[in-house]
Design a protein around this motif. Structure first.
Motif, PDB file in Angstrom:
ATOM      1  N   PHE A 274       6.151  10.822   0.312  1.00 55.96           N
ATOM      2  CA  PHE A 274       5.121   9.478   0.093  1.00 55.96           C
ATOM      3  C   PHE A 274       6.468   8.718  -0.539  1.00 55.96           C
ATOM      4  O   PHE A 274       7.143   8.663  -1.521  1.00 55.96           O
ATOM      5  N   ILE A 275       5.918   7.036  -0.003  1.00 57.77           N
ATOM      6  CA  ILE A 275       5.875   6.074  -0.164  1.00 57.77           C
ATOM      7  C   ILE A 275       4.837   5.586  -1.234  1.00 57.77           C
ATOM      8  O   ILE A 275       3.774   5.053  -0.054  1.00 57.77           O
ATOM      9  N   SER A 276       4.853   4.387  -2.098  1.00 58.14           N
ATOM     10  CA  SER A 276       4.107   4.238  -2.770  1.00 58.14           C
ATOM     11  C   SER A 276       4.983   2.342  -2.750  1.00 58.14           C
ATOM     12  O   SER A 276       6.047   2.270  -2.908  1.00 58.14           O
ATOM     13  N   SER A 277       3.927   1.507  -3.437  1.00 56.60           N
ATOM     14  CA  SER A 277       4.362   0.613  -2.763  1.00 56.60           C
ATOM     15  C   SER A 277       4.825  -0.367  -1.987  1.00 56.60           C
ATOM     16  O   SER A 277       6.154  -0.699  -1.729  1.00 56.60           O
ATOM     17  N   VAL A 278       4.372  -0.181  -0.502  1.00 55.92           N
ATOM     18  CA  VAL A 278       6.073   0.088   0.645  1.00 55.92           C
ATOM     19  C   VAL A 278       6.511  -1.264   0.566  1.00 55.92           C
ATOM     20  O   VAL A 278       5.076  -2.271   0.407  1.00 55.92           O
TER      21      VAL A 278
ATOM     22  N   ASP B  85      13.392   4.086  -8.694  1.00 55.76           N
ATOM     23  CA  ASP B  85      12.721   3.128  -8.898  1.00 55.76           C
ATOM     24  C   ASP B  85      10.894   3.689  -8.850  1.00 55.76           C
ATOM     25  O   ASP B  85      10.139   4.065  -9.141  1.00 55.76           O
ATOM     26  N   GLY B  86      11.295   5.321  -7.800  1.00 61.99           N
ATOM     27  CA  GLY B  86      10.413   6.329  -8.250  1.00 61.99           C
ATOM     28  C   GLY B  86       9.236   5.882  -6.575  1.00 61.99           C
ATOM     29  O   GLY B  86       8.507   6.446  -6.892  1.00 61.99           O
ATOM     30  N   ARG B  87       9.512   5.877  -5.572  1.00 57.92           N
ATOM     31  CA  ARG B  87       8.766   4.871  -4.829  1.00 57.92           C
ATOM     32  C   ARG B  87       8.822   5.925  -3.745  1.00 57.92           C
ATOM     33  O   ARG B  87       7.488   5.833  -3.622  1.00 57.92           O
ATOM     34  N   ILE B  88      10.262   6.288  -3.829  1.00 61.01           N
ATOM     35  CA  ILE B  88       9.509   7.471  -2.098  1.00 61.01           C
ATOM     36  C   ILE B  88      10.066   8.646  -2.642  1.00 61.01           C
ATOM     37  O   ILE B  88      10.498   9.028  -3.259  1.00 61.01           O
ATOM     38  N   ILE B  89       9.210   9.821  -2.978  1.00 62.85           N
ATOM     39  CA  ILE B  89       9.370  10.593  -3.115  1.00 62.85           C
ATOM     40  C   ILE B  89       9.019  11.676  -1.692  1.00 62.85           C
ATOM     41  O   ILE B  89       8.366  11.741  -1.550  1.00 62.85           O
TER      42      ILE B  89
ATOM     43  N   HIS C   2       0.907  -1.148   0.317  1.00 55.34           N
ATOM     44  CA  HIS C   2      -0.013   0.173  -0.181  1.00 55.34           C
ATOM     45  C   HIS C   2       1.203   1.072  -0.045  1.00 55.34           C
ATOM     46  O   HIS C   2       1.950   1.099  -0.219  1.00 55.34           O
ATOM     47  N   SER C   3      -0.072   2.285   0.269  1.00 56.49           N
ATOM     48  CA  SER C   3       0.962   3.873   0.295  1.00 56.49           C
ATOM     49  C   SER C   3       0.475   4.200   1.040  1.00 56.49           C
ATOM     50  O   SER C   3      -0.413   4.035   2.567  1.00 56.49           O
ATOM     51  N   ILE C   4       1.781   5.477   1.425  1.00 55.60           N
ATOM     52  CA  ILE C   4       1.242   6.086   3.063  1.00 55.60           C
ATOM     53  C   ILE C   4       2.192   7.416   2.387  1.00 55.60           C
ATOM     54  O   ILE C   4       2.641   8.113   1.557  1.00 55.60           O
ATOM     55  N   LEU C   5       1.663   8.229   2.777  1.00 51.62           N
ATOM     56  CA  LEU C   5       2.301   9.612   2.440  1.00 51.62           C
ATOM     57  C   LEU C   5       2.070  10.786   3.753  1.00 51.62           C
ATOM     58  O   LEU C   5       1.038  10.861   4.988  1.00 51.62           O
ATOM     59  N   LEU C   6       3.796  10.605   4.360  1.00 53.96           N
ATOM     60  CA  LEU C   6       4.186  11.776   5.387  1.00 53.96           C
ATOM     61  C   LEU C   6       3.908  12.593   5.525  1.00 53.96           C
ATOM     62  O   LEU C   6       4.552  13.535   4.489  1.00 53.96           O
ATOM     63  N   LYS C   7       3.129  13.571   6.350  1.00 51.97           N
ATOM     64  CA  LYS C   7       2.934  15.588   6.350  1.00 51.97           C
ATOM     65  C   LYS C   7       4.035  16.147   7.225  1.00 51.97           C
ATOM     66  O   LYS C   7       3.610  15.823   8.212  1.00 51.97           O
TER      67      LYS C   7
END
Length: 1045
Positions: free
Chosen positions: A562-566, A551-555, A515-520
């Motif tokens: 933002f971390i996609s495909s954790v 791989d563009g997962r961590i932005i 899954h994905s996660i967005l930390l602010k």
């Protein structure tokens, strides 16, 4: 600002006189012949600038005495040029740096001028020996700068082989414990290598001639090192921290073997290391614990020789307490301490400005460990040296004693501006040099009162610390310094800014893998600090790059992460770091990644039994979600290879389970762990586990009779599953007999799961048993099932009794056979007419109240003969009564001796009907009546009498005709609780026994097996026998009578 501050401080200090201090010097130095020159260093500082002079071997050394010496200006360093013979420069040098206050002295600097090592030219006579003699070939290498490496080789530079018989000593000599003829050669060459001198020299070749002896010279060992002249023991001294080498070399025939043991002292922690085929004992990093007595033993079959080494560990001097100098005020006292240890114990010598102190002229007190002076004066300024010496070396410590009398010098610049944020500490500097020491105080704004609250702390160096600053701490501050000579002051300005604040959301999220996660990162900071404000992210303390991952997962985008495909590797503590020029704050959020468990590992089988085995395993990582159960699966390759099936489950975090197994299986097991996220991958399979065969544990189930022809009966059953076979050779033993007609069982064994009987009577009951049999035996005794042979005719009508009056019903009809139910008919909706109490159709209702709750039966008297009654039983409380259950019965005719009993319903097509449980020699009245409450007339009535005696039967409990009765009923129906009780027996002058109720027309008849015929009429039979189940007679107690419709 910092550069200016340091410059001002340096200028202020330049006005203060300082004693010389040695800052750099050379140590032991080698003048290699291939170097162009050699530098001897000595640097010092002081105010005024020190001057330098040297001594060599304790005597003054003039740097101008030799043109090859090049001196440096304002420095003690000089260079010796490598020209001509320089051996006269070899010696021990010492540097002295002096000014008006005193003299500093360096440690000794040794300059070694090595000569080029050479073997002497000599003629070496050949050695002539006999076989078995011992021989020593001496090397005697020249002296040179260590390390020294010695090699024994031939003229072709091939190494001389060495072993327990032939070996080289630490001094470089080659020892033969006993010579052999093949040791003869004329080119034994000793080579000495000096790596630091880049030199290898060779000794003249030596000749060894070995001749054959007339006899074998066997002898016991004799030690060559240490020599016999040393006696049976010797002393060895080793420096602490160095390497201890003990050597024993022996001659003898056969070749002696060397061994070592520590006789006294503490035993070493590790087995001592030996070298050179056991002839050298080596201990590195020697400590005091290595002190003691060591013994070497040389042995062969002829005897042995021993030598003891008494090892003493010594060490050069080292400091326990060094003298400490400092700045002293006039009139104060001075105490200098100096203490060193070593082995042997070092001697202490005090020096003043590089010269030994004469206690006769020194105005203070002096001892080996202490110097003291009282009432110091300016002229007491000096450099005091303490030198500790023993035979292993010398160490030197210096203490500069500066006696000064000056007003305070404030080294911090005036008018400094400081800033900090709310809640942080502020540090206002006021660095001061003064002698005597100055009193320091701080004031704020226009106040002259010194700051003294708990939030203000004055450090020793004059710095004011304001703890947990507030906005009102902003303002102007002044530092005041004063001593007996004078006073000084400076000012400082302080600004207080708002502290930076951070919050990271969400806080400690738990995220499923993939899954994905967005930390602010939400921040607040002082507007004055806007230009210096910076944000960054860290994971587990390491800074995350601004650019996204490959791989563009961590932005990273400023305040968001933002971390996609954790993945599991993404788990950790993510920290947002906000920094300004004044503060730095962090806020963290721990990311927890949830996933299914890792597969279990290391499956082990134990506690092996015929029908059980214990399986144990190691649970895999749970990935932050506890394992709540483990699924144990099996695969067996005898019946269904490759198919995994669930066997059992282990709850919680159990990692072992006792597995119940079936016989005649070849199992392997695997485990799947389950947590809240899901199931793990299966573990690797366990080893195979085979169980031995056994007789069947069970018999087939769902035994039924199917027939499409009137004179045929097909008995079918569910075959045993492969796991239920228990062994090879599975068959089914089928037993059957016509109920109430045949006594003996008919049997047939088949391999399939059906058996067809032909030429059977039409629709008669049969008792059937099916038992599983294999090569190891039979299954348990099977239960008896009742089935009916084929019937003839069709049904297209029926009656539904017992419907509630004044009610609406919806009725459908369907046909069915052994393959299942057919479609339902269209529904028919009808209403029953309104009525009064239904019991008025058969007579008035009488009440009997039973107050004892434990009463389960009741006897009625005074009833009319040959009369049918219907009974209602209701349970009541203070709130009212529930719905009744009903039962019906018929009293006997007047004068009858027996007890009336309603028999089971019969099929109107039957020509005969058996009546069971009759007593022999007894007269019975048999009546055939219709099931109709309005008309109790008999269709048929006759009197019969049983004859003779029959054999007693131990039990008479026919099973319900459950398998075939379905073909006889009209349909399933439930009306209310007002139904006859299933399977009950009615006795008018006996007890009324209540049993359970059922919801089927099958049970809506009196007697044990109530039944309706096609037109819904009731057929009853009466007998004077005991209730079924209590008859005790032998043989057949069944009477058969014809039915006349």
């Amino acid at each position: 600002m910092i550069i200016i501050l340091l410059l001002k401080a340096s200028l202020a200090l330049c006005r203060i006189a300082q004693l010389p201090t040695i800052t750099e010097q050379s140590h032991t130095q080698v003048a290699y012949p291939f170097d162009e020159d050699f530098t001897i260093k000595c640097e010092a500082r002081g105010n005024p600038q020190p001057t330098f002079n040297w001594t060599k071997d304790g005597k003054p050394f003039d740097l101008l005495s030799d043109p090859r010496i090049v001196a440096s200006n304002n420095s003690g360093t000089f260079v010796i040029q490598n020209r001509g013979i320089i051996t006269n420069f070899q010696g021990k040098y010492r540097c002295f740096a002096s000014n008006v206050l005193g003299t500093a002295m360096s440690e000794e600097i040794e300059l070694i001028v090595p000569s080029v090592p050479k073997f002497p030219k000599e003629k070496i006579e050949p050695l002539d020996v006999e076989h078995g003699d011992s021989v020593i070939l001496h090397c005697n290498p020249p002296k040179g700068i260590p390390p020294l490496h010695i090699y024994w080789m031939n003229i072709d530079l091939q190494h001389i082989p060495q072993d327990e018989r032939v070996s080289m000593s630490l001094k470089g000599d080659l020892y033969f414990a006993n010579v052999e003829e093949n040791d003869s050669r004329s080119d034994y060459c000793c080579f000495a290598a000096f790596p630091r001198l880049r030199t290898i020299v060779q000794k003249m070749p030596m000749t060894l001639k070995v001749s054959r002896s007339n006899f074998i010279k066997e002898r016991k060992p004799k030690l060559l090192i240490p020599p016999e002249t040393a006696g049976s023991s010797s002393s060895v001294t080793v420096i602490k921290g160095g390497v201890l080498l003990l050597e024993c070399i022996a001659e003898g025939l056969p070749t002696p073997h060397l061994s070592w043991v520590k006789v006294t002292g503490n035993l070493p922690k590790d087995e001592p290391e030996t070298e050179n085929f056991g002839k050298i004992l080596k201990i590195e990093q020697v400590t005091a614990a290595d002190e003691g007595t060591y013994q070497c033993t040389a042995s062969n079959p002829m005897g042995r020789a021993k030598h003891e080494f008494h090892v003493h560990v010594e060490e050069p001097p080292r400091w326990i307490k060094e003298p400490e100098g400092g700045v002293y005020s006039v009139g104060t006292n001075l105490v200098l301490l100096c203490e060193a240890i070593g082995n042997p114990e070092p001697t202490i010598q005090w020096k003043l400005n590089g010269m030994p102190i004469d206690s006769r002229t020194f105005r203070g007190r002096i001892s080996a460990r202490e110097i003291s002076l009282t009432n110091l004066q300016l002229q007491d300024s000096a450099v005091y040296q303490c030198e500790a010496t023993n035979k292993h070396g010398t160490i030197l410590a210096s203490a500069n004693v500066n006696v000064l009398n000056i007003a305070p010098l404030i080294l911090t610049s005036d008018g400094e501006n400081y800033a900090t944020v709310v809640g942080y500490s502020a540090f206002l500097h006021c660095e001061i040099f003064a002698s005597p020491a100055a009193d320091i105080r701080w004031t704020k704004d226009d106040s002259i009162e010194p700051l003294s609250t708990l939030r203000y702390e004055l450090n020793k160096n004059g710095t004011l610390e304001i703890k947990e600053t507030k906005k009102e701490d902003s303002g102007s501050y002044a530092c005041w310094a004063a001593n007996s000579v004078g006073k000084r002051a400076i000012t400082a300005n302080l600004d207080i800014r708002d502290a930076t604040k951070l919050v990271v959301t969400p806080k400690n999220p738990r995220v499923l893998k993939s899954h994905s996660i967005l930390l602010k990162c939400q921040s607040e900071y002082d507007s004055h600090l806007k230009h210096s404000f910076k944000l960054s992210w860290r994971k587990d303390g390491d800074k995350l790059p601004v650019n996204s991952t490959e791989d563009g997962r961590i932005i990273l985008d400023r305040d968001t992460l933002f971390i996609s495909s954790v993945t599991l590797e993404d788990q950790g503590v993510y920290t947002c770091v906000a920094s300004t020029s004044l503060d730095s704050v962090t806020a963290a959020s721990q990311l927890v990644v949830l996933d299914v468990p890792d597969p279990p590992e290391d499956l082990q089988l134990s506690e092996n039994q015929n029908r059980s085995v214990r399986l144990s395993w190691k649970a895999g990582a749970s990935h932050n979600s506890p394992i709540n159960e483990s699924i144990i699966e099996f695969e067996e390759n005898r019946w269904e290879p490759g198919r995994w099936q669930e066997l059992t489950r282990a709850l919680g975090n159990d990692t072992t389970a006792l597995l119940s197994l079936a016989p005649y299986m070849n199992y392997q097991f695997r485990v799947v762990s389950v947590n809240a996220v899901g199931r793990s991958q299966p573990s690797k399979p366990s080893l195979r586990y085979a169980t031995p065969p056994a007789a069947p544990d069970k018999n087939p189930e769902n035994i039924r009779v199917e027939a499409s022809e009137p004179n045929e009966m097909v008995m079918k059953w569910e075959p045993l599953k492969p796991m239920e076979r228990n062994g090879p050779g599975l068959e089914y033993k089928v037993s059957w007999r016509q109920r109430g007609v045949e006594v003996d069982w008919n049997e047939e064994t088949v391999k399939k799961h059906s058996l067809t009987l032909r030429n059977t009577p039409t629709f008669v009951p049969y008792e059937i048993k099916v038992q599983a049999v294999n090569n190891l035996g039979s299954g348990p005794e099977p239960n008896v099932t009742i089935g009916y042979s084929g019937e003839d005719g069709d049904r297209n009508y029926g009656m539904i009794p017992g419907l509630e009056p004044f009610s609406e019903f919806r009725l459908t009809v369907l046909a069915y056979n052994a393959k299942g139910d057919g479609p339902e008919s269209s529904p028919v909706v009808f209403e029953t007419p309104e009525g009064v109490n239904e019991t008025h159709e058969i007579g008035p209702l009488s009440d009997v109240s039973i107050t004892n709750r434990s009463t389960l039966s009741w006897r009625l008297s005074g009833l009319s003969s040959s009369t049918k009654y219907k009974f209602y039983v209701k349970a009541c409380t203070v709130k009212g009564c529930g719905k009744p259950v009903t039962e019906e019965g018929l009293t006997m005719a007047q004068g009858s001796k027996g007890i009336g009993k309603i028999s089971e319903a019969v099929n109107p097509t039957q020509k005969f009907h058996p009546i069971e449980a009759l007593e022999p020699g007894t007269e019975y009245t048999v009546r055939l009546v219709t099931k109709n409450w309005v008309d109790n007339n008999s269709i048929f009535e006759d009197v019969i009498e049983t004859r003779g005696r029959v054999k007693e039967k131990e039990d008479l409990h026919p099973d319900p005709e459950a398998q075939s009765i379905k073909d006889e009923i009209f349909g399933e129906y439930s009306d209310s609780d007002e139904k006859p009780l299933k399977g009950s027996l009615q006795s008018i002058n006996g007890d009324i026994k209540a049993t359970e109720s059922a919801d089927s027309l099958v049970d809506y008849g009196e007697g044990e097996h109530g039944m309706f015929n096609e037109d819904g009429s009731f057929i009853g039979a009466y007998s004077g026998s005991k209730e079924k189940g209590s008859v005790e007679s032998t043989g057949s107690s069944t009477a058969t009578f014809p039915l006349h419709a």
